[in-house]
Structure formats: C-alpha cells, structure tokens
Write an enzyme that holds these catalytic residues in place. Structure first.
Site, PDB file in Angstrom:
ATOM      1  N   CYS A 118      -0.574   8.998  12.998  1.00 55.24           N
ATOM      2  CA  CYS A 118      -1.968   9.253  12.026  1.00 55.24           C
ATOM      3  C   CYS A 118      -3.323  10.454  12.251  1.00 55.24           C
ATOM      4  O   CYS A 118      -2.874  11.043  11.427  1.00 55.24           O
ATOM      5  CB  CYS A 118      -2.138   8.593  10.332  1.00 55.24           C
ATOM      6  SG  CYS A 118      -0.395   7.913   9.877  1.00 55.24           S
ATOM      7  N   HIS A 131      -6.533  13.468   5.820  1.00 59.38           N
ATOM      8  CA  HIS A 131      -5.355  12.505   6.068  1.00 59.38           C
ATOM      9  C   HIS A 131      -5.140  11.975   4.791  1.00 59.38           C
ATOM     10  O   HIS A 131      -5.162  11.641   4.179  1.00 59.38           O
ATOM     11  CB  HIS A 131      -5.268  11.816   6.673  1.00 59.38           C
ATOM     12  CG  HIS A 131      -4.020  10.650   7.114  1.00 59.38           C
ATOM     13  ND1 HIS A 131      -2.863  11.501   7.709  1.00 59.38           N
ATOM     14  CD2 HIS A 131      -3.701   9.714   7.414  1.00 59.38           C
ATOM     15  CE1 HIS A 131      -1.671  10.706   7.377  1.00 59.38           C
ATOM     16  NE2 HIS A 131      -2.179   9.492   7.488  1.00 59.38           N
ATOM     17  N   ASN A 165       3.026  10.898   3.355  1.00 58.72           N
ATOM     18  CA  ASN A 165       2.329  10.504   4.763  1.00 58.72           C
ATOM     19  C   ASN A 165       3.047  11.430   5.057  1.00 58.72           C
ATOM     20  O   ASN A 165       4.247  10.821   6.435  1.00 58.72           O
ATOM     21  CB  ASN A 165       2.015   9.242   4.682  1.00 58.72           C
ATOM     22  CG  ASN A 165       1.499   9.181   5.736  1.00 58.72           C
ATOM     23  OD1 ASN A 165       1.686  10.245   6.440  1.00 58.72           O
ATOM     24  ND2 ASN A 165       0.947   8.396   6.200  1.00 58.72           N
TER      25      ASN A 165
HETATM   26  O1  UT7 Z   1      -1.343   7.364   7.489  1.00 57.11           O
HETATM   27  C1  UT7 Z   1      -1.263   5.907   8.351  1.00 57.11           C
HETATM   28  C2  UT7 Z   1      -2.232   4.899   7.206  1.00 57.11           C
HETATM   29  N1  UT7 Z   1      -1.576   4.783   6.280  1.00 57.11           N
HETATM   30  C3  UT7 Z   1      -2.212   3.444   5.108  1.00 57.11           C
HETATM   31  O2  UT7 Z   1      -3.283   4.603   4.714  1.00 57.11           O
HETATM   32  C4  UT7 Z   1      -1.348   3.261   4.443  1.00 57.11           C
HETATM   33  C5  UT7 Z   1      -2.494   2.413   3.410  1.00 57.11           C
HETATM   34  N2  UT7 Z   1      -1.449   1.068   2.294  1.00 57.11           N
HETATM   35  C6  UT7 Z   1      -1.177   1.861   1.413  1.00 57.11           C
HETATM   36  O3  UT7 Z   1      -1.568   3.156   0.410  1.00 57.11           O
HETATM   37  C7  UT7 Z   1      -0.795   0.813  -0.251  1.00 57.11           C
HETATM   38  O4  UT7 Z   1      -1.767  -0.554   0.836  1.00 57.11           O
HETATM   39  C8  UT7 Z   1       0.652   0.352   0.045  1.00 57.11           C
HETATM   40  C9  UT7 Z   1       0.303   2.155  -0.761  1.00 57.11           C
HETATM   41  C10 UT7 Z   1       1.231   0.901   1.158  1.00 57.11           C
HETATM   42  C11 UT7 Z   1       0.398  -1.071  -1.147  1.00 57.11           C
HETATM   43  O5  UT7 Z   1       0.103   0.034  -2.201  1.00 57.11           O
HETATM   44  P1  UT7 Z   1      -0.861  -1.431  -2.499  1.00 57.11           P
HETATM   45  O6  UT7 Z   1      -1.475  -1.598  -3.341  1.00 57.11           O
HETATM   46  O7  UT7 Z   1      -1.491  -2.160  -1.290  1.00 57.11           O
HETATM   47  O8  UT7 Z   1      -0.257  -2.579  -3.113  1.00 57.11           O
HETATM   48  P2  UT7 Z   1       0.590  -4.622  -2.226  1.00 57.11           P
HETATM   49  O9  UT7 Z   1       1.425  -3.898  -0.674  1.00 57.11           O
HETATM   50  O10 UT7 Z   1      -0.799  -4.899  -2.660  1.00 57.11           O
HETATM   51  O11 UT7 Z   1       1.826  -4.508  -3.541  1.00 57.11           O
HETATM   52  C12 UT7 Z   1       1.444  -4.889  -4.898  1.00 57.11           C
HETATM   53  C13 UT7 Z   1       3.400  -5.252  -5.462  1.00 57.11           C
HETATM   54  C14 UT7 Z   1       3.910  -5.711  -4.329  1.00 57.11           C
HETATM   55  O12 UT7 Z   1       4.061  -7.335  -5.061  1.00 57.11           O
HETATM   56  P3  UT7 Z   1       3.706  -8.766  -6.040  1.00 57.11           P
HETATM   57  O13 UT7 Z   1       3.880  -9.313  -4.447  1.00 57.11           O
HETATM   58  O14 UT7 Z   1       2.410  -8.243  -5.878  1.00 57.11           O
HETATM   59  O15 UT7 Z   1       4.623  -9.344  -6.243  1.00 57.11           O
HETATM   60  C15 UT7 Z   1       4.770  -5.437  -3.635  1.00 57.11           C
HETATM   61  O16 UT7 Z   1       6.172  -6.500  -3.281  1.00 57.11           O
HETATM   62  O17 UT7 Z   1       3.699  -4.144  -5.208  1.00 57.11           O
HETATM   63  C16 UT7 Z   1       4.890  -4.657  -4.868  1.00 57.11           C
HETATM   64  N3  UT7 Z   1       5.749  -3.238  -4.160  1.00 57.11           N
HETATM   65  C17 UT7 Z   1       6.687  -2.141  -4.889  1.00 57.11           C
HETATM   66  N4  UT7 Z   1       7.115  -2.567  -5.574  1.00 57.11           N
HETATM   67  C18 UT7 Z   1       7.622  -1.276  -6.722  1.00 57.11           C
HETATM   68  C19 UT7 Z   1       5.651  -2.730  -3.288  1.00 57.11           C
HETATM   69  N5  UT7 Z   1       6.533  -2.010  -2.424  1.00 57.11           N
HETATM   70  C20 UT7 Z   1       6.952  -1.521  -3.628  1.00 57.11           C
HETATM   71  C21 UT7 Z   1       7.274  -0.416  -3.818  1.00 57.11           C
HETATM   72  N6  UT7 Z   1       8.386  -0.350  -5.592  1.00 57.11           N
HETATM   73  N7  UT7 Z   1       7.679   0.516  -3.041  1.00 57.11           N
END
Ligand code: UT7
Length: 319
Positions: free
Chosen positions: A113, A246, A276
């Site tokens: 990215c 980005h 993205n």
């Molecule tokens: O482009 C290159 C760089 N990439 C990035 O910059 C991405 C960086 N990261 C992010 O944008 C975020 O971390 C995400 C959008 C990927 C995730 O957001 P988050 O607030 O960090 O969520 P999380 O990974 O901590 O997940 C929270 C909860 C989890 O459930 P529990 O363990 O709290 O029960 C996940 O299992 O959300 C759950 N979860 C989902 N739920 C519904 C993860 N993905 C999904 C989903 N739908 N698609």
C-alpha cells in the site's frame, strides 16, 4: 529543476460489491464495516481483467489530461503487489499495451500500500537527475484475487482499481519533498506467505493481517513521516490545502488529519466508495479531487501511505 504532475487519470472496474453483498458471503454487517473502517462499497475486477488492463485505462486518461504524446514518455513505473505475472513486469506489459516504443525504462515497484509514494519519489529522482523527462507513474491492483472470502477480518476491506499520473520536468515547483521508510521486522503483521514453485502456489495465497497492530503502527508513523516532509520545507500542517492519504481506514485518516491540525474539509476521502485499493488509492483519490475541481494550481498537497513490509512514506508537492 523540479518534477510536476501535469495530468491524472483513474479507472475502477465496473463490478461493485457492497457491504450488504458481503453480509451474504461472510459473517459481518454493514454497521460493523462502516463503523470500523468507513467503507461502504468497493469495485472488483472482472475475471478477465488483469492489473495491466486497469493500469492501461488509468494511464490513457492521465496521458490525455496531460496532453503529452506517447513518444514523450521515457519512464514508466508501476506500483503493484498484484502483478499480471511474475515477469515481465506489469510496467513492461503496460508499455506494450499503450504502444510506447523507444526503449524508455519501465519497471515495477513492490511496496504494497506504500507503493505509489515509493514510485512517485523514484520518478521524481529520475527526472531531477536528468535521466527522464516525462514519467508515467501508476498504482494498480487486483488485490481481490488474494482475498480469503472466509476471513471477515480482511475480505471486507480491500478493492480493485488503478490511478496514474504524468510527471514532467519543470522549472516551476512541483514535488517539494519526499521521505520513505521501511522496517522488515514487522513483516508478520501484514503479508501473503505463498510463493510459486514449479507452476504451483506453495503456502498460503491469501492476505493475512493483524488489523489492530497495523492500525496502531500506521497512526504513529504516518504522523511522524508527514512531519518530516513538512519540516524539510519549513511548513506546518495548517499550510496544507489538501491531504491525499492512502485510503485504508477512515479512522486512520482522521487521526492523521487531527495530528496535522487539519480539518477533514481539507482531506480527500474515497475509502467509502472504493475500500482499500492498496497502491492505487492515492492516485485514485488525487484524480477524483483534480477532476472535481477541489485541487487547484498553486496549492500545497500532502500524500502519505503505509503498507506491508512495513513500508511508509510521504510526498509534499505544489500543484
Ligand atoms: O493498507 C495497509 C494498511 N492496513 C491498514 O491500515 C488496516 C489497519 N487496521 C484496521 O483498519 C482495523 O484494525 C480493522 C478495520 C481491520 C479492524 O478494526 P478493529 O477496530 O481493529 O477491530 P478488531 O480487529 O479489533 O476486531 C474487533 C472485533 C473482533 O471480535 P471480538 O474478538 O471482539 O469478539 C473481530 O472478530 O470485530 C470482529 N470482526 C468483525 N466483525 C464483523 C473482525 N472483522 C469483522 C467483520 N465483521 N468483518
């Protein structure tokens, strides 16, 4: 001697995948995706579309906007992590598709990215060193082919697309400062492990991401790298007319704007409609804001990105 962007172009595949479509494929919800990432929909390449096809459409639009002849383009750099083939490079394939002859250098840059800022910085250095006069710099991706549609932590985030700019030698200021960084010790946080041996993929062919760790790292290093390029020119965040970041996550974009002291009214945001698109996201956003008239001559524009590796960087330019 400077290099200046004299034309932009972009291309999105026709097929659109909404969050509601994804609700039918994987256990997720529109509400979760919008609140955590800001994404509503993304474009997905057709089965017979490859990265160089997307790159070609975006390039033709950028070349037309720049008003240059194909024979003037003496450098092509394509930032991509989803090349058509292992080799030749997507840049060489694009050069052929565009019908550009004459032997100017064409090569790919793989910085995930972060790729577009790496490619733009490289083209700027070529031009300022006198090794090229008119460069085509492209970010193009078909990352949907690397998505595990059972992994809700990644498949809801990415989309396909391409953006391109024509960069030309200029006595008037254009690119003012750039800074790139990489740190391979973070390679496990965002990766595709698979490789090809004897014509077969060995290992895992899908994107794996530790989302929260990537998020935290991104917020920290993006705000420091934008400070580096601003400091190089004695400017402050509030001197920026447009931040073109980005487009990975609206919350990362908002955090970077806040650290710069910039209102979101000065940020170009396309993540809602495109997701993205990796190395394509900055030139896609740039083209959007140039064509709708937000970006105007004389303005200060700041680009920043982070990607797998990690790789990250920023480019400051005068439009
Ligand atoms: O482009 C290159 C760089 N990439 C990035 O910059 C991405 C960086 N990261 C992010 O944008 C975020 O971390 C995400 C959008 C990927 C995730 O957001 P988050 O607030 O960090 O969520 P999380 O990974 O901590 O997940 C929270 C909860 C989890 O459930 P529990 O363990 O709290 O029960 C996940 O299992 O959300 C759950 N979860 C989902 N739920 C519904 C993860 N993905 C999904 C989903 N739908 N698609």
């Amino acid at each position: 001697m400077y290099s200046r962007i004299i034309g932009t172009g972009s291309y999105l595949p026709a097929k659109m995948l909404t969050n509601f479509d994804l609700e039918k494929i994987v256990e997720t919800s529109n509400e979760w995706i919008v609140s955590r990432s800001g994404i509503h929909e993304r474009h997905i390449a057709a089965d017979d579309e490859v990265t160089s096809d997307l790159a070609c459409q975006a390039s033709l639009r950028a070349i037309e906007a720049a008003g240059v002849g194909l024979d003037e383009i003496d450098l092509i750099i394509v930032a991509t992590t989803s090349p058509d083939k292992i080799f030749p490079s997507t840049a060489c394939i694009l050069q052929d598709k565009l019908g550009i002859r004459g032997g100017g250098a064409a090569f790919d840059i793989q910085a995930v990215c972060g790729g577009f800022v790496f490619a733009l910085n490289t083209a700027d250095l070529y031009i300022r060193a006198g090794q090229a006069k008119t460069a085509l710099v492209v970010g193009a991706e078909v990352l949907s082919r690397m998505l595990d549609w059972n992994d809700r932590g990644t498949c809801v985030l990415f989309g396909d697309g391409a953006g391109a700019v024509v960069l030309q030698a200029s006595e008037a200021p254009g690119i003012l400062a750039a800074k790139l960084h990489s740190d391979g010790s973070y390679q496990q946080l965002l990766r595709v492990d698979g490789n090809i041996r004897h014509g077969e993929i060995h290992g895992d062919p899908f994107i794996k991401m530790e989302g929260q760790a990537v998020f935290k790292f991104a917020v920290t290093v993006l705000s420091s790298v934008v400070d580096e390029v601003l400091d190089a020119q004695g400017l402050q965040g509030t001197d920026i007319d447009w931040l073109v970041p980005h487009q990975a996550n609206i919350r990362i974009i908002e955090a970077t704007a806040k650290k710069l002291g910039l209102s979101m009214d000065n940020v170009v945001v396309t993540v809602a409609q495109q997701g993205n698109t990796s190395s394509a996201s900055i030139p896609l956003a740039l083209d959007t804001a140039v064509r709708d008239g937000r970006i105007k001559a004389g303005q200060n524009i700041l680009l920043e990105a982070i990607g797998g590796g990690f790789t990250w960087g920023a480019v400051l330019l005068k439009w």
